[in-house]
Design a protein around this motif. Sequence first.
Motif, short mmCIF file in Angstrom:
data_model
loop_
_atom_site.label_atom_id
_atom_site.label_comp_id
_atom_site.label_asym_id
_atom_site.label_seq_id
_atom_site.Cartn_x
_atom_site.Cartn_y
_atom_site.Cartn_z
N GLN A 6 -9.23 72.85 -63.74
CA GLN A 6 -7.97 73.16 -63.57
C GLN A 6 -6.94 72.08 -63.04
O GLN A 6 -5.67 71.63 -63.84
CB GLN A 6 -7.65 74.29 -62.89
N GLN A 7 -7.37 70.60 -62.06
CA GLN A 7 -6.81 69.47 -61.43
C GLN A 7 -6.98 68.51 -62.63
O GLN A 7 -5.86 68.22 -63.02
CB GLN A 7 -7.68 69.23 -60.51
N ILE A 8 -7.90 68.87 -64.01
CA ILE A 8 -8.04 67.78 -64.80
C ILE A 8 -6.97 67.81 -65.70
O ILE A 8 -5.90 67.04 -66.83
CB ILE A 8 -9.01 67.96 -65.67
N VAL A 9 -6.87 69.51 -66.66
CA VAL A 9 -6.04 70.20 -67.31
C VAL A 9 -4.14 69.47 -66.70
O VAL A 9 -3.53 69.58 -67.74
CB VAL A 9 -6.44 71.72 -67.06
N ALA A 10 -4.27 69.84 -64.91
CA ALA A 10 -2.84 70.23 -64.95
C ALA A 10 -2.45 68.66 -65.28
O ALA A 10 -1.03 68.68 -65.32
CB ALA A 10 -2.23 70.65 -63.69
N ARG A 11 -3.17 67.15 -63.93
CA ARG A 11 -2.94 66.89 -64.75
C ARG A 11 -2.71 65.57 -66.38
O ARG A 11 -1.46 65.50 -66.51
CB ARG A 11 -3.83 65.42 -64.04
N GLY A 71 6.53 83.38 -68.16
CA GLY A 71 5.37 82.23 -68.16
C GLY A 71 4.86 81.83 -67.24
O GLY A 71 5.53 81.21 -66.11
N VAL A 72 3.59 81.83 -67.54
CA VAL A 72 2.49 80.77 -66.25
C VAL A 72 1.69 79.68 -66.44
O VAL A 72 0.97 79.52 -67.74
CB VAL A 72 1.13 81.66 -65.35
N ASP A 73 1.75 78.16 -66.03
CA ASP A 73 1.58 77.84 -66.27
C ASP A 73 0.27 76.33 -65.55
O ASP A 73 1.59 76.74 -64.25
CB ASP A 73 2.00 76.01 -67.47
N VAL A 74 -0.47 75.67 -65.54
CA VAL A 74 -0.78 74.82 -64.25
C VAL A 74 -0.56 73.62 -64.37
O VAL A 74 -0.14 73.16 -63.58
CB VAL A 74 -2.81 75.02 -64.58
N SER A 75 1.10 73.40 -64.99
CA SER A 75 1.08 71.91 -65.52
C SER A 75 2.55 72.61 -64.99
O SER A 75 3.27 72.70 -65.76
CB SER A 75 1.21 71.17 -67.16
N ALA A 76 2.80 71.24 -63.95
CA ALA A 76 3.86 71.24 -63.17
C ALA A 76 5.65 70.64 -64.19
O ALA A 76 6.30 71.38 -64.46
CB ALA A 76 4.39 70.41 -62.63
#
Length: 209
Positions: A6-11, A71-76
């Motif tokens: 999830q860190q790779i996906v967020a970045r 809505g929710v997303d891991v990317s700020a």
Amino acid sequence: MTEEPQQIVARGYDAVAHSYAALERDAPWPRLAWLDDLLTRLPDAAHVLDLGCGNGLPAGERIARRHRLTGVDVSARQIELARANVPGGEFSTGDILRLRHPDGTFAAVTAFYTFDHLPRERLPEMFQLIHGWLAASGYLLCCVEIEDQPGTVANWLGAPMYFSSYDPDTTRALLTGAGFEIVRDAIEKQTEGGHEVGYLWLLARKCPE
Ligand SMILES: C[S@@+](CC[C@H](N)C(=O)[O-])C[C@H]1O[C@@H](n2cnc3c(N)ncnc32)[C@H](O)[C@@H]1O
């Protein structure tokens, strides 16, 4: 220390927000046709949770016209864009596998092109969580890649991105095993920057307990 998916996906999605949005410009994907089918089954103002909502376009904007959207997303960065694009929605940044909601909160949960970024062995847990969050007979609408892919990091739109998915039969079996009945499903192809990619589309309903 090894980085979590999830860190790779967020970045990754912070970095590719604009190039991802451009992928669909020439040939719209089947997302809105499936979403419209779902929305006609819901009463006005029904509460819908969109997992991996991205920048809110086009799905969040369509949901928020007549329904209550969370809505929710891991990317700020994606959440920043979603708040600007869909002022009527409620958005938060976070990992959907860490979300907690009271049982029966939502009439429907949607996840467009999101589950391919979760480690596939966590898909049963994801389906169980959604099953709990849904009201009786609530709907899940999602699409998932059809490759049998245990989990890989690949360069995507210029950034490292994590992908993982099961073959369609396994995905269907996991969904029914989590207490859903499949209302409608199909494999549909779409064009992404000149490449054809197939997804399994699933409209499912929480079985009576
Ligand atoms: C391919 S994009 C899809 C965006 C949007 N749903 C759409 O229809 O275009 C996948 C989205 O899921 C988000 N995502 C992936 N894994 C996530 C996770 N574990 N928690 C929250 N969001 C996640 C990504 O940040 C990204 O915005």
